[in-house]
Design an enzyme around this catalytic site. Structure first.
Site, short mmCIF file in Angstrom:
data_model
loop_
_atom_site.label_atom_id
_atom_site.label_comp_id
_atom_site.label_asym_id
_atom_site.label_seq_id
_atom_site.Cartn_x
_atom_site.Cartn_y
_atom_site.Cartn_z
CD GLN A 78 -3.15 0.90 0.73
OE1 GLN A 78 -3.66 -0.20 0.76
NE2 GLN A 78 -3.72 1.93 0.14
CG PHE A 79 2.23 3.51 -3.66
CD1 PHE A 79 2.35 4.87 -3.87
CD2 PHE A 79 1.32 2.79 -4.43
CE1 PHE A 79 1.58 5.50 -4.84
CE2 PHE A 79 0.56 3.40 -5.40
CZ PHE A 79 0.69 4.77 -5.61
CB THR A 80 -1.85 5.28 -1.18
OG1 THR A 80 -2.51 4.21 -0.51
CG2 THR A 80 -1.92 5.09 -2.68
#
Length: 145
Positions: A78-80
């Site tokens: 989940q790079f966000t």
């Protein structure tokens, strides 16, 4: 590294209408590698996640760990989680690790998790995923190490 833990009764990840990972009782871990993160940080984060006492004991008190309840672990990239919204209305993700390093750290984290705990399921790094979950409690805990 950053993670958001969600205590779940069940969770699954779907990619292109196919379930790629699923657990019953356990933890959904949304995982983000940031620039400069190391294997040692991944190890420390995993140790914290496995030992964190956020499951109820017989008295209903959060006093048991994932390992104590033999719960599942579903790890989703989940790079966000690296979003910076301070500069306006469009998030910036400049603190996220570059994709190659993010994948390496994600794969490392998952491999270490599989060595230390069972069952471990995953999403699909970089894919458009739909995450389905039944949050238990709800209990949602952010961690940054």
């Amino acid at each position: 590294m950053k993670a958001v833990l969600q205590r779940v009764r069940e969770a699954r990840v779907v990619v292109a209408d196919e379930t790629v990972g699923a657990i019953t009782q356990g933890l959904l871990v949304l995982l983000c590698a940031e620039r400069g993160d190391t294997d040692a940080q991944a190890d420390k984060l995993l140790a914290k996640i496995l030992k964190l006492r956020i499951f109820s004991d017989a008295a209903g008190k959060m006093n048991r760990s994932l390992q104590d309840v033999a719960g599942g672990l579903l790890v989703v990239s989940q790079f966000t989680l690296a979003a910076d919204v301070a500069g306006g209305n469009r998030p910036s993700f400049t603190t996220a690790a570059p994709p190659e390093e993010g994948r390496r750290l994600y794969d490392y984290f998952v491999a270490q998790a599989q060595r230390a705990h069972s069952p471990v399921q995953t999403g699909q790094f970089g894919a458009d995923m739909q995450v389905h979950l039944v949050n238990d409690g709800p209990v949602t805990i952010p961690i940054q190490l």
